[in-house]
Design a protein around this motif. Structure first.
Motif, PDB file in Angstrom:
ATOM      1  N   ILE A 304      -4.542  55.829 -10.808  1.00  0.00           N
ATOM      2  CA  ILE A 304      -4.484  57.753  -9.632  1.00  0.00           C
ATOM      3  C   ILE A 304      -5.460  58.111  -8.600  1.00  0.00           C
ATOM      4  N   VAL A 305      -6.265  57.476  -9.044  1.00  0.00           N
ATOM      5  CA  VAL A 305      -7.874  57.858  -7.844  1.00  0.00           C
ATOM      6  C   VAL A 305      -7.257  56.810  -7.127  1.00  0.00           C
ATOM      7  N   GLY A 310      -5.139  56.536  -1.007  1.00  0.00           N
ATOM      8  CA  GLY A 310      -4.207  56.111   0.208  1.00  0.00           C
ATOM      9  C   GLY A 310      -3.507  57.060   0.205  1.00  0.00           C
ATOM     10  N   PHE A 311      -2.737  58.023   0.232  1.00  0.00           N
ATOM     11  CA  PHE A 311      -1.759  59.106   0.190  1.00  0.00           C
ATOM     12  C   PHE A 311      -2.774  60.002   1.286  1.00  0.00           C
ATOM     13  N   TRP A 312      -4.757  59.863   0.615  1.00  0.00           N
ATOM     14  CA  TRP A 312      -5.078  61.435   1.607  1.00  0.00           C
ATOM     15  C   TRP A 312      -5.647  60.244   3.146  1.00  0.00           C
ATOM     16  N   HIS A 313      -5.610  59.091   2.769  1.00  0.00           N
ATOM     17  CA  HIS A 313      -5.253  58.243   4.564  1.00  0.00           C
ATOM     18  C   HIS A 313      -4.284  59.184   5.166  1.00  0.00           C
ATOM     19  N   GLY A 314      -3.145  58.842   4.376  1.00  0.00           N
ATOM     20  CA  GLY A 314      -1.947  59.179   5.539  1.00  0.00           C
ATOM     21  C   GLY A 314      -0.302  59.286   5.485  1.00  0.00           C
ATOM     22  N   TRP A 322      -0.950  50.408   0.073  1.00  0.00           N
ATOM     23  CA  TRP A 322      -2.297  50.099   0.248  1.00  0.00           C
ATOM     24  C   TRP A 322      -3.209  50.588  -0.854  1.00  0.00           C
ATOM     25  N   GLY A 323      -2.830  51.686  -1.449  1.00  0.00           N
ATOM     26  CA  GLY A 323      -3.276  51.829  -2.164  1.00  0.00           C
ATOM     27  C   GLY A 323      -3.236  51.543  -3.662  1.00  0.00           C
ATOM     28  N   ALA A 324      -2.584  51.589  -3.867  1.00  0.00           N
ATOM     29  CA  ALA A 324      -1.815  51.090  -5.467  1.00  0.00           C
ATOM     30  C   ALA A 324      -2.411  49.262  -6.192  1.00  0.00           C
ATOM     31  N   LEU A 325      -2.265  48.831  -4.572  1.00  0.00           N
ATOM     32  CA  LEU A 325      -2.611  47.325  -4.503  1.00  0.00           C
ATOM     33  C   LEU A 325      -4.336  47.660  -4.786  1.00  0.00           C
ATOM     34  N   VAL A 356      -8.474  42.053   0.518  1.00  0.00           N
ATOM     35  CA  VAL A 356      -8.439  43.272   1.829  1.00  0.00           C
ATOM     36  C   VAL A 356      -8.459  42.560   2.887  1.00  0.00           C
ATOM     37  N   ASN A 357      -7.849  41.683   3.264  1.00  0.00           N
ATOM     38  CA  ASN A 357      -7.654  41.094   4.462  1.00  0.00           C
ATOM     39  C   ASN A 357      -5.570  41.307   4.103  1.00  0.00           C
ATOM     40  N   ILE A 358      -5.092  40.839   3.127  1.00  0.00           N
ATOM     41  CA  ILE A 358      -3.890  40.867   3.247  1.00  0.00           C
ATOM     42  C   ILE A 358      -3.222  42.858   2.610  1.00  0.00           C
ATOM     43  N   ALA A 359      -4.121  43.136   2.166  1.00  0.00           N
ATOM     44  CA  ALA A 359      -4.204  44.800   1.387  1.00  0.00           C
ATOM     45  C   ALA A 359      -4.007  45.533   2.856  1.00  0.00           C
ATOM     46  N   TRP A 360      -4.933  45.538   4.136  1.00  0.00           N
ATOM     47  CA  TRP A 360      -5.262  45.774   5.340  1.00  0.00           C
ATOM     48  C   TRP A 360      -3.783  45.964   6.128  1.00  0.00           C
ATOM     49  N   VAL A 361      -2.988  45.221   5.378  1.00  0.00           N
ATOM     50  CA  VAL A 361      -1.860  44.818   6.514  1.00  0.00           C
ATOM     51  C   VAL A 361      -1.190  45.786   6.235  1.00  0.00           C
ATOM     52  N   PHE A 362      -1.000  46.191   4.733  1.00  0.00           N
ATOM     53  CA  PHE A 362      -0.133  47.764   4.186  1.00  0.00           C
ATOM     54  C   PHE A 362      -0.673  49.100   5.283  1.00  0.00           C
ATOM     55  N   PHE A 363      -2.267  48.873   5.567  1.00  0.00           N
ATOM     56  CA  PHE A 363      -2.394  50.058   6.125  1.00  0.00           C
ATOM     57  C   PHE A 363      -1.817  50.268   7.716  1.00  0.00           C
TER      58      PHE A 363
END
Length: 477
Positions: A304-305, A310-314, A322-325, A356-363
């Motif tokens: 949840i956190v 993730g939702f706060w960012h966009g 991204w947040g879920a990952l 971290v690199n892979i997760a940033w792709v979704f960001f």
């Protein structure tokens, strides 16, 4: 007013001088000068409508904090809930109406810095509710909320990090160590933003604009480029903000501490955007129960956190993914337990940095489909020499000067040389120093002469390159 501009540097210098001189007459005169500067700064970037929205938020916070202090029992809880719900509702209305209505309805704009402002107001109200803070005056609240080094992109300030400093004798009266540390932070942050983040952003932008032309090599350059761009962009902003605050006699909390040296995703979040991590831990994770109610509830709370983060960012599915990952990665690390710590340090770091690199792709991705396209290319595309076209708009003036000096140099070799220097400098600056610039500012000691000269050279180069510099990424959130 952009941090990376001559107008901001002039504005900051005039503000520091005016506040310092008036502070000698009286504390109120110095604060009035700072308040006027904050008003000018915000209006130059946000406008009157945005300013009015945030002013209304300050008024609600002041009223709710006063009601919480005076009430007891259920009335106290209702006052806290009403103030908090107001801020959440305003944030949702401005930033997420389009997301919730599928684009059918949207306000179309949001006040500058609304996300950071909202979390800061919520944190203050919770501290008042918990009995850890008492708001003394609406003027102090307004000055802290619109403090121009932090109003657009943070850091997110806990009340205890700003209000006691504003009431101290050192406020608006920096000593020579503060001034030197402030200038050091501004130079470091400007160099990070202009010489590293923006050139890397040009590479990343070129790659995302033509995904079909990327090879696997190009895809990994785009992925790594964004990883480094985002760090130097936001870390650079925070260095400038901390430096500007030091010139006004304020010490901002540390927000970055060499996060890409982390050996786990959990450690990464203790080093990356540290004030956001602290806010979410104290205001979301702990109220949910933290880790006190068994493993499965702990895992739920962690997820949840990071969905909230993730939702706060966009307002988009890519940010939620991204947040879920990141939430799932920390759950996996907890489940793995001490067995993970038995792995060699280099392997722990490698797994963390790859994730971290892979997760940033979704960001960064415009859509989930584009994110999957880039990752598919990275893992299944053909390996080749890097595409020289990715560097086409990077250091254009410097490239033209080298071309005049060495006219026989092939453009492809020049592009690859720029790429090697840019990525080499970025990786070295992000991964090698054990102490970040912000950490050095805490107990500042003037650097050796050679490092001072190198920093001055980099800062001078950055200032000469101000034209055409893009805005900070986190100002969009």
């Amino acid at each position: 007013m952009s941090f990376q501009s001559l107008s901001f540097l002039a504005f900051l210098a005039l503000t520091a001088i005016a506040c310092g001189l008036l502070r000698r007459r009286s504390a109120l005169a110095g604060q009035a000068a700072l308040g006027a500067a904050c008003l000018i700064f915000y209006l130059s970037g946000g406008g009157w409508a945005a300013f009015a929205v945030l002013c209304a938020g300050c008024a609600v916070t002041a009223l709710a904090a006063r009601a919480v202090d005076r009430a007891e029992g259920a009335a106290r809880r209702r006052a806290f809930a009403a103030g908090s719900l107001y801020h959440v509702a305003v944030l949702l209305a401005f930033k997420y109406t389009g997301f919730f209505t599928g684009g059918a309805l949207s306000i179309g704009w949001a006040p500058l810095g609304l996300s950071f402002f909202t979390f800061q107001q919520l944190w203050l109200l919770r501290e008042v509710y918990m009995g850890r803070f008492t708001l003394q005056s609406p003027w102090a609240l307004a000055l802290a909320s619109f403090f121009f080094p932090t109003v657009t992109s943070g850091p997110i300030l806990r009340p205890s990090a700003i209000f006691p400093q504003m009431a101290s004798d050192a406020f608006l009266r920096p000593d020579w160590t503060d001034a030197a540390a402030g200038l050091y932070g501004i130079c470091c942050g400007t160099a990070k933003k202009v010489l590293l983040a923006d050139p890397l952003g040009a590479v990343v932008g070129s790659g995302w604009s033509d995904l079909a032309s990327l090879s696997a090599t190009d895809a990994w350059l785009v992925i790594l480029g964004y990883t480094m761009q985002l760090y130097f962009d936001f870390s650079g902003y925070c260095d400038i903000a901390a430096g500007a605050a030091r010139l006004l006699g304020v010490r901002l909390p540390l927000n970055f501490d060499s996060p890409y040296r982390s050996l786990s995703v959990g450690e990464f979040w203790k080093r990356w955007h540290m004030t956001l991590t602290t806010f979410l831990r104290e205001n979301v994770y702990f109220p949910l129960g933290g880790s006190r109610r068994g493993a499965w509830r702990t895992y739920r709370n962690i997820l949840i956190v990071y969905l909230v983060s993730g939702f706060w960012h966009g307002a988009g599915w890519t940010f939620l993914v991204w947040g879920a990952l990141h939430g799932l990665a920390q759950i996996a690390e907890r489940a793995w337990g001490s067995r993970r710590e038995r792995l060699p340090g280099w392997l722990q770091w490698g797994l963390t940095f790859l994730f971290v690199n892979i997760a940033w792709v979704f960001f960064r991705a415009p859509s989930l489909g584009d994110a999957l396209t880039l990752l598919t290319t990275a893992f299944t595309g053909g390996v080749s020499l890097p595409g020289a076209w990715l560097m086409q708009s990077v250091f254009e003036r410097e490239t033209a000067a080298v071309g005049l000096l060495v006219p026989t140099l092939e453009s492809a070799w020049l592009a690859w040389g720029k790429m090697a220097l840019l990525y080499g400098a970025a990786c070295a600056a992000a991964l090698l120093p054990a102490r970040s610039a912000a950490r050095r500012m805490e107990d500042f000691v003037p650097p050796p002469a050679w490092r001072t000269a190198l920093l001055a050279l980099a800062a001078g180069w950055a200032v000469l390159s101000f034209t055409g510099i893009t805005t900070f990424i986190y100002s969009n959130f």
